[in-house]
Scaffold this active site. Structure first.
Site, PDB file in Angstrom:
ATOM      1  N   HIS A  13     -12.580   1.426  -3.828  1.00  9.66           N
ATOM      2  CA  HIS A  13     -11.717   0.701  -4.761  1.00  9.66           C
ATOM      3  C   HIS A  13     -12.426  -0.569  -5.236  1.00  9.66           C
ATOM      4  O   HIS A  13     -13.243  -1.129  -4.511  1.00  9.66           O
ATOM      5  CB  HIS A  13     -10.419   0.266  -4.072  1.00  9.66           C
ATOM      6  N   TYR A  48       0.872  -1.177   0.000  1.00 10.69           N
ATOM      7  CA  TYR A  48       0.000   0.000   0.000  1.00 10.69           C
ATOM      8  C   TYR A  48       0.909   1.226   0.000  1.00 10.69           C
ATOM      9  O   TYR A  48       1.478   1.588   1.024  1.00 10.69           O
ATOM     10  CB  TYR A  48      -0.932  -0.021   1.216  1.00 10.69           C
ATOM     11  N   ASP A 106      -2.337  -1.472  -3.823  1.00 10.37           N
ATOM     12  CA  ASP A 106      -2.733  -0.124  -4.192  1.00 10.37           C
ATOM     13  C   ASP A 106      -1.436   0.677  -4.253  1.00 10.37           C
ATOM     14  O   ASP A 106      -0.846   0.989  -3.219  1.00 10.37           O
ATOM     15  CB  ASP A 106      -3.683   0.439  -3.130  1.00 10.37           C
TER      16      ASP A 106
END
EC number: 3.1.11.2
Length: 249
Positions: free
Chosen positions: A228, A114, A144
């Site tokens: 998301h 992340y 991500d």
């Protein structure tokens, strides 16, 4: 379980799992898609006290948590998978979790990342360099990354430059953006920014060139209970000469 011919990997930024209804939404998604490996970002689990994920199918649950209710990544492994851990690297700030393991008797290195909202490239470069130091077997990078590899047709000079620099980080570590290879020319998005009212693709599953022949499918789900969408890939347990596409790189 030996003979389980494909491995399904599901990756998603959950934007916090401390609220029960969000955990139940995740449980419903995992029940309907039944992935073998689940990579979650932004769990917002605090190191000292976090809710348990009641997922009896996912008996192996590994977490990298931050000292505060922010960030946080988790890797879950389905109980049908023969799992053996060899090594794990846990970021104390909850931004990445690196795992070297055997899944169904094949060695994999899984990275769940992340990236921060700024200085993404240097951060990603450092994590990927660290990953290379421990990597063994098939490498799968999920997460991500908070940056886009897609260069819009009407891109400004800055957008074009940024897109090319972002792609260069992946190329430097011999990683390929699976969804883009399987969906050339298609417009896809994994994130909806409420603040800017724009869609973008910042969530990825990345593999190395030698793994591309084993990919059976790669898809982006819908943006529903998180901001998301999940990204899912399916790959065969071992190289199959009848592969979907004879990639020549």
């Amino acid at each position: 379980m030996a003979g389980h011919s494909t491995l399904k990997v599901f990756s998603m930024n959950t934007k916090g799992l401390n609220i029960p209804h969000k955990r139940h939404s995740l449980y419903a998604d995992l029940k309907s898609t039944s992935p073998d490996v689940v990579c979650l970002q932004e769990t917002h689990f605090k190191r000292q006290a976090h809710p348990r994920l009641y997922l009896p199918q996912y008996t192996t649950q590994l977490h990298a948590m931050s000292p505060t209710k922010s960030r946080g990544v988790s890797i879950l492994i389905h109980k049908r998978v023969a799992f053996q851990m060899h090594r794990k690297v846990v970021d104390p700030n909850g931004r990445f979790l690196l795992l070297v393991c055997s899944l169904n008797h094949n060695v994999y290195t899984i990275a769940n990342i992340y990236c921060p909202n700024e200085s993404q490239r240097p951060f990603l470069g450092k994590v990927l360099t660290r990953l290379e130091g421990i990597s063994s077997g098939t490498q799968i990078v999920c997460g991500d990354l908070n940056l886009t590899m897609d260069i819009p047709t009407q891109a400004s000079k800055r957008q074009r430059k940024e897109g090319l620099q972002n792609k260069a980080v992946l190329a430097g570590h011999r990683l390929f953006d699976v969804w883009r290879l399987f969906h050339p020319g298609e417009v896809g998005h994994t994130f909806f920014s409420m603040a800017h009212k724009i869609y973008s693709r910042i969530d990825y599953v990345l593999v190395q060139g030698e793994t591309l022949n084993r990919i059976r499918d790669c898809s982006i789900g819908t943006v529903s209970w998180s901001d998301h969408a999940p990204v899912t890939i399916e790959l065969s347990d071992c190289y199959d000469a009848r592969g979907k596409a004879p990639w020549r790189l």
